[in-house]
Design a protein around this motif. Structure first.
Motif, PDB file in Angstrom:
ATOM      1  N   SER A 133       0.849  -1.189   0.000  1.00  0.00           N
ATOM      2  CA  SER A 133       0.000   0.000   0.000  1.00  0.00           C
ATOM      3  C   SER A 133       0.893   1.251   0.000  1.00  0.00           C
ATOM      4  O   SER A 133       1.847   1.312  -0.762  1.00  0.00           O
ATOM      5  CB  SER A 133      -0.999  -0.024   1.156  1.00  0.00           C
ATOM      6  N   TRP A 134       0.596   2.235   0.848  1.00  0.00           N
ATOM      7  CA  TRP A 134       1.396   3.472   0.850  1.00  0.00           C
ATOM      8  C   TRP A 134       2.322   3.541   2.057  1.00  0.00           C
ATOM      9  O   TRP A 134       2.701   4.624   2.502  1.00  0.00           O
ATOM     10  CB  TRP A 134       0.464   4.687   0.832  1.00  0.00           C
ATOM     11  N   GLN A 135       2.732   2.394   2.579  1.00  0.00           N
ATOM     12  CA  GLN A 135       3.559   2.398   3.775  1.00  0.00           C
ATOM     13  C   GLN A 135       4.926   3.044   3.565  1.00  0.00           C
ATOM     14  O   GLN A 135       5.550   3.515   4.521  1.00  0.00           O
ATOM     15  CB  GLN A 135       3.745   0.964   4.288  1.00  0.00           C
ATOM     16  N   ARG A 136       5.380   3.107   2.318  1.00  0.00           N
ATOM     17  CA  ARG A 136       6.705   3.691   2.100  1.00  0.00           C
ATOM     18  C   ARG A 136       6.721   5.205   2.325  1.00  0.00           C
ATOM     19  O   ARG A 136       7.793   5.830   2.249  1.00  0.00           O
ATOM     20  CB  ARG A 136       7.248   3.334   0.711  1.00  0.00           C
ATOM     21  N   ASN A 537      18.180 -12.546 -15.341  1.00  0.00           N
ATOM     22  CA  ASN A 537      17.837 -12.820 -13.947  1.00  0.00           C
ATOM     23  C   ASN A 537      16.508 -13.557 -13.901  1.00  0.00           C
ATOM     24  O   ASN A 537      15.441 -12.958 -14.074  1.00  0.00           O
ATOM     25  CB  ASN A 537      17.753 -11.517 -13.155  1.00  0.00           C
ATOM     26  N   PRO A 538      16.514 -14.878 -13.685  1.00  0.00           N
ATOM     27  CA  PRO A 538      15.269 -15.643 -13.757  1.00  0.00           C
ATOM     28  C   PRO A 538      14.299 -15.277 -12.635  1.00  0.00           C
ATOM     29  O   PRO A 538      14.701 -15.075 -11.491  1.00  0.00           O
ATOM     30  CB  PRO A 538      15.748 -17.097 -13.617  1.00  0.00           C
ATOM     31  N   GLY A 539      13.028 -15.197 -12.995  1.00  0.00           N
ATOM     32  CA  GLY A 539      12.015 -14.893 -11.992  1.00  0.00           C
ATOM     33  C   GLY A 539      10.912 -14.024 -12.550  1.00  0.00           C
ATOM     34  O   GLY A 539      10.782 -13.838 -13.766  1.00  0.00           O
ATOM     35  N   VAL A 540      10.094 -13.501 -11.657  1.00  0.00           N
ATOM     36  CA  VAL A 540       8.995 -12.596 -11.990  1.00  0.00           C
ATOM     37  C   VAL A 540       9.371 -11.205 -11.513  1.00  0.00           C
ATOM     38  O   VAL A 540       9.749 -11.013 -10.349  1.00  0.00           O
ATOM     39  CB  VAL A 540       7.685 -13.047 -11.300  1.00  0.00           C
ATOM     40  N   TRP A 541       9.236 -10.218 -12.417  1.00  0.00           N
ATOM     41  CA  TRP A 541       9.725  -8.877 -12.106  1.00  0.00           C
ATOM     42  C   TRP A 541       8.665  -7.830 -12.417  1.00  0.00           C
ATOM     43  O   TRP A 541       8.033  -7.843 -13.461  1.00  0.00           O
ATOM     44  CB  TRP A 541      11.024  -8.603 -12.865  1.00  0.00           C
ATOM     45  N   PHE A 542       8.530  -6.905 -11.487  1.00  0.00           N
ATOM     46  CA  PHE A 542       7.520  -5.854 -11.530  1.00  0.00           C
ATOM     47  C   PHE A 542       8.083  -4.631 -12.243  1.00  0.00           C
ATOM     48  O   PHE A 542       9.258  -4.280 -12.077  1.00  0.00           O
ATOM     49  CB  PHE A 542       7.147  -5.494 -10.091  1.00  0.00           C
ATOM     50  N   ILE A 543       7.269  -3.982 -13.057  1.00  0.00           N
ATOM     51  CA  ILE A 543       7.589  -2.692 -13.661  1.00  0.00           C
ATOM     52  C   ILE A 543       6.437  -1.759 -13.316  1.00  0.00           C
ATOM     53  O   ILE A 543       5.280  -2.078 -13.591  1.00  0.00           O
ATOM     54  CB  ILE A 543       7.750  -2.780 -15.191  1.00  0.00           C
ATOM     55  N   HIS A 544       6.745  -0.596 -12.731  1.00  0.00           N
ATOM     56  CA  HIS A 544       5.640   0.278 -12.323  1.00  0.00           C
ATOM     57  C   HIS A 544       6.095   1.720 -12.207  1.00  0.00           C
ATOM     58  O   HIS A 544       7.290   2.010 -12.056  1.00  0.00           O
ATOM     59  CB  HIS A 544       5.068  -0.188 -10.982  1.00  0.00           C
ATOM     60  N   CYS A 545       5.128   2.615 -12.252  1.00  0.00           N
ATOM     61  CA  CYS A 545       5.401   4.023 -12.000  1.00  0.00           C
ATOM     62  C   CYS A 545       5.717   4.201 -10.528  1.00  0.00           C
ATOM     63  O   CYS A 545       5.040   3.628  -9.670  1.00  0.00           O
ATOM     64  CB  CYS A 545       4.190   4.870 -12.399  1.00  0.00           C
ATOM     65  N   HIS A 546       6.743   4.989 -10.215  1.00  0.00           N
ATOM     66  CA  HIS A 546       7.117   5.191  -8.820  1.00  0.00           C
ATOM     67  C   HIS A 546       6.443   6.408  -8.207  1.00  0.00           C
ATOM     68  O   HIS A 546       6.837   6.870  -7.124  1.00  0.00           O
ATOM     69  CB  HIS A 546       8.638   5.265  -8.652  1.00  0.00           C
ATOM     70  N   LEU A 547       5.434   6.950  -8.876  1.00  0.00           N
ATOM     71  CA  LEU A 547       4.488   7.845  -8.224  1.00  0.00           C
ATOM     72  C   LEU A 547       3.407   6.939  -7.647  1.00  0.00           C
ATOM     73  O   LEU A 547       2.653   6.314  -8.389  1.00  0.00           O
ATOM     74  CB  LEU A 547       3.898   8.848  -9.216  1.00  0.00           C
ATOM     75  N   GLU A 548       3.347   6.827  -6.329  1.00  0.00           N
ATOM     76  CA  GLU A 548       2.539   5.782  -5.707  1.00  0.00           C
ATOM     77  C   GLU A 548       1.060   5.898  -6.067  1.00  0.00           C
ATOM     78  O   GLU A 548       0.353   4.888  -6.179  1.00  0.00           O
ATOM     79  CB  GLU A 548       2.714   5.823  -4.190  1.00  0.00           C
ATOM     80  N   GLN A 549       0.600   7.126  -6.276  1.00  0.00           N
ATOM     81  CA  GLN A 549      -0.782   7.327  -6.683  1.00  0.00           C
ATOM     82  C   GLN A 549      -1.070   6.618  -7.997  1.00  0.00           C
ATOM     83  O   GLN A 549      -2.104   5.966  -8.162  1.00  0.00           O
ATOM     84  CB  GLN A 549      -1.048   8.827  -6.815  1.00  0.00           C
ATOM     85  N   HIS A 550      -0.142   6.691  -8.945  1.00  0.00           N
ATOM     86  CA  HIS A 550      -0.333   6.063 -10.247  1.00  0.00           C
ATOM     87  C   HIS A 550      -0.274   4.536 -10.140  1.00  0.00           C
ATOM     88  O   HIS A 550      -1.014   3.829 -10.834  1.00  0.00           O
ATOM     89  CB  HIS A 550       0.717   6.569 -11.233  1.00  0.00           C
TER      90      HIS A 550
END
Length: 581
Positions: A133-136, A537-550
């Protein structure tokens, strides 16, 4: 007392880095994080703040290149949590990456999980932060990797280092801020202040005592480790009357760049050299203010601290404090770019190049096996029947990539993939080009149908693939900078521009010699960026906007790198204490 504690921690870190700037040995380093509440006062407002070990910002994780790291995280709150080691490659250890429901189920209340990974072929400034969530907003800290070899920049003349973590402060509970945004479909309430190392500075109410100050000696050189841990804002940063020299971004050495200010997006780090070339006894402003490309409401304030030179200074009293505050307010304009200065942000971004030396080569792929082109869009979703929505025109705000708004599943994608139980969790049909071609950056911002689809869609590549991803901005609702973060891999920013990406012409202008190597990059407002990745790098990797609202609105995607043919190229088995959903 909080300021005294931070001063003690900072002094220890300065001493540590002065005595031991690099090491040729590796070891296992262990840390213990307690995620817990602490009562904190800022801006005349006292509230329970989520912290690690009662510290705001959290403790610095300091390791050496080649170290094995074990960090036990104990959840002492009633809510779930996770921690992400932002920028760490996590080679074969995706279980330790941290994003909730992507690579792990969250750590439940009163439970623990130990993140285990090795720091390989990385050195410099990174960060860690909560990834649930927005804990960061308050759960973050510096992650510093000291090199095995001397710095490639004037390392023998460096006196010490000064970490500066940029953040945001809300008087409200950020969990409630996010919940209200998602419930109503409106934009989020903006923060009440920006902070330097958790301190807002004298331009905010009741905050003169909560001002970060670093002491330096005239004639010495210092490393400034700048980390943007802000939740929703890119920031300009400057030190008055000083020229800054960029020597590293996102824990990768760069060619030196001399500048009066920097632009730094959330999730990015920038390591600077500061030459203390002013007279003893002086005091100079450190300031940070937002770089604004959005029409959405934003916090237009400025946080400040001070670089104070040793020597004769005016005594601390109420008259001098008030005078300092007046002078600070007047000098902020001179020290920082204008908040709308896209020209400066573009010039600064274009100036960053990989060091590309024999010892630290730039390993950019010169050819590719796969190209994915994805739009990054804000969206307006029709309001469901019998509901009231508070977004523009009575609709709901969402965001998407190739018109897919990312939905986190109820269980971990990585665990589902590893156990070959993907049904009902995710699918491998993320569209690898926009579903419809149009004038992406020239379309009317409010008159088009901006409804999006929803899903947990990923794409998959073979181990060792040379992957290119083009992020294409759109003008839906607003043209805007979007800082995109890729988990599990660094990438090379081979091209960027304004307007629409042309797959025939633009690749001919790529920089395939010394492009910047990063883990987070701000796609320019009303434009595009092309990155290349060695997908090893084997695995599952997330790509996302680092503006938490987005990200909350769905501006995210994921990709899978298959195992390679050798045992050393396969994802390791899950650890015994991996949290369960």
């Amino acid at each position: 007392m909080e300021n005294l504690g931070f001063l003690i921690i900072s002094t220890f870190l300065l001493l540590f880095t002065t005595l031991l700037p690099y090491s040729s040995a590796s070891t296992t380093r262990r840390f213990h994080f307690n995620v817990e509440w602490k009562k904190v006062t800022r801006l005349c407002h006292t509230k329970q703040l989520l912290t690690v070990n009662g510290q705001y910002p959290g403790p610095t994780v300091a390791v050496h290149e080649g170290d094995i790291v074990e960090i036990k995280v104990t959840n002492r709150i009633a809510h779930n949590t996770t921690i992400h080691w932002h920028g760490l490659r996590q080679y074969r250890t995706g279980w330790a990456d941290g994003p909730a429901y992507i690579t792990q189920c969250p750590i439940r209340s009163k439970q623990s999980y130990t993140y285990r990974f090795k720091v390989e072929d990385q050195r410099g400034t990174l960060l860690w932060h909560a990834h649930h969530s927005w804990q960061r907003a308050s759960v973050y800290g510096a992650f510093i990797i000291y090199p095995r070899q001397p710095y490639p920049f004037s390392g023998s003349h460096i006196q010490s280092e000064i970490p500066i973590i940029l953040g945001e402060w809300w008087n409200d509970d950020v969990d409630n801020v996010e919940k209200a945004m998602m419930k109503t479909g409106a934009g989020a309430k903006v923060s009440d202040a920006y902070t330097l190392n958790g301190l807002p500075g004298p331009l905010y109410p009741c905050s003169t005592k909560d001002t970060f100050t670093a002491t330096v000696d005239a004639g010495k050189t210092y490393i400034l480790r700048i980390i943007n841990a802000a939740l929703n804002n890119e920031l300009f940063v400057a030190v008055a009357n000083h020229t800054l020299t960029v020597v590293e971004v996102d824990a990768v050495y760069t060619k030196p760049v001399h500048t009066k200010a920097i632009m730094i997006a959330p999730g990015q780090t920038t390591t600077l050299l500061l030459r203390a070339d002013q007279l003893p006894g002086g005091e100079f402003l450190i300031a940070a203010t937002p770089y604004v490309t959005s029409v959405f409401p934003f916090n237009n304030s400025t946080t400040v601290g001070f670089i104070r030179y040793t020597g004769k200074t005016k005594p601390e009293n109420s008259v001098n404090t008030r005078r300092r505050r007046r002078l600070t307010a007047m000098s902020t304009v001179a020290a920082l770019p204008n908040m709308l200065d896209t020209k400066f942000a573009t010039k600064f971004s274009d100036s960053i190049k990989s060091l590309g030396s024999a010892k630290y080569p730039c390993k950019v792929p010169t050819k590719i096996d796969k190209r994915v082109i994805t739009t990054i869009s804000l969206n307006l979703q029709d309001c469901p029947l019998n509901q009231t929505c508070d977004g523009y025109a009575g609709k709901r705000f969402f965001a998407s990539m190739n018109n897919i708004s990312f939905v986190r599943p109820p269980i971990s994608i990585l665990e589902s993939y590893y156990k070959k139980q993907s049904k009902g969790v995710f699918s491998l049909d993320f569209p690898e080009k926009p579903p419809n071609r149009f004038d992406f950056t020239g379309v009317d911002p409010v008159s088009e149908n901006m409804n999006t689809e929803f899903g947990t869609k990923l794409f998959e590549v073979e181990f060792g693939s040379r992957l290119e991803i083009v992020f294409q901005g759109t003008s839906f609702l607003n043209i805007e900078n979007h800082p995109l973060h890729v988990h599990g891999h660094n990438f090379f920013v081979v091209g960027r521009g304004f307007g629409n990406f042309d797959p025939e012409k633009d690749p001919k202008r790529y920089n395939l010699v010394d492009p910047p190597e990063r883990n987070t990059f701000a796609v320019p407002t009303g434009g595009w960026a092309a990155i290349r990745i060695n997908a090893d790098n084997p695995g599952v990797w997330f790509i996302h906007c680092h503006l938490e609202q987005h990200t909350s609105w769905g501006l995210a995607m994921g990709f899978i790198v298959k195992d390679g043919p050798l045992p050393s190229q396969t994802l390791l088995p899950p650890p015994h204490d991996l949290p369960q959903c």
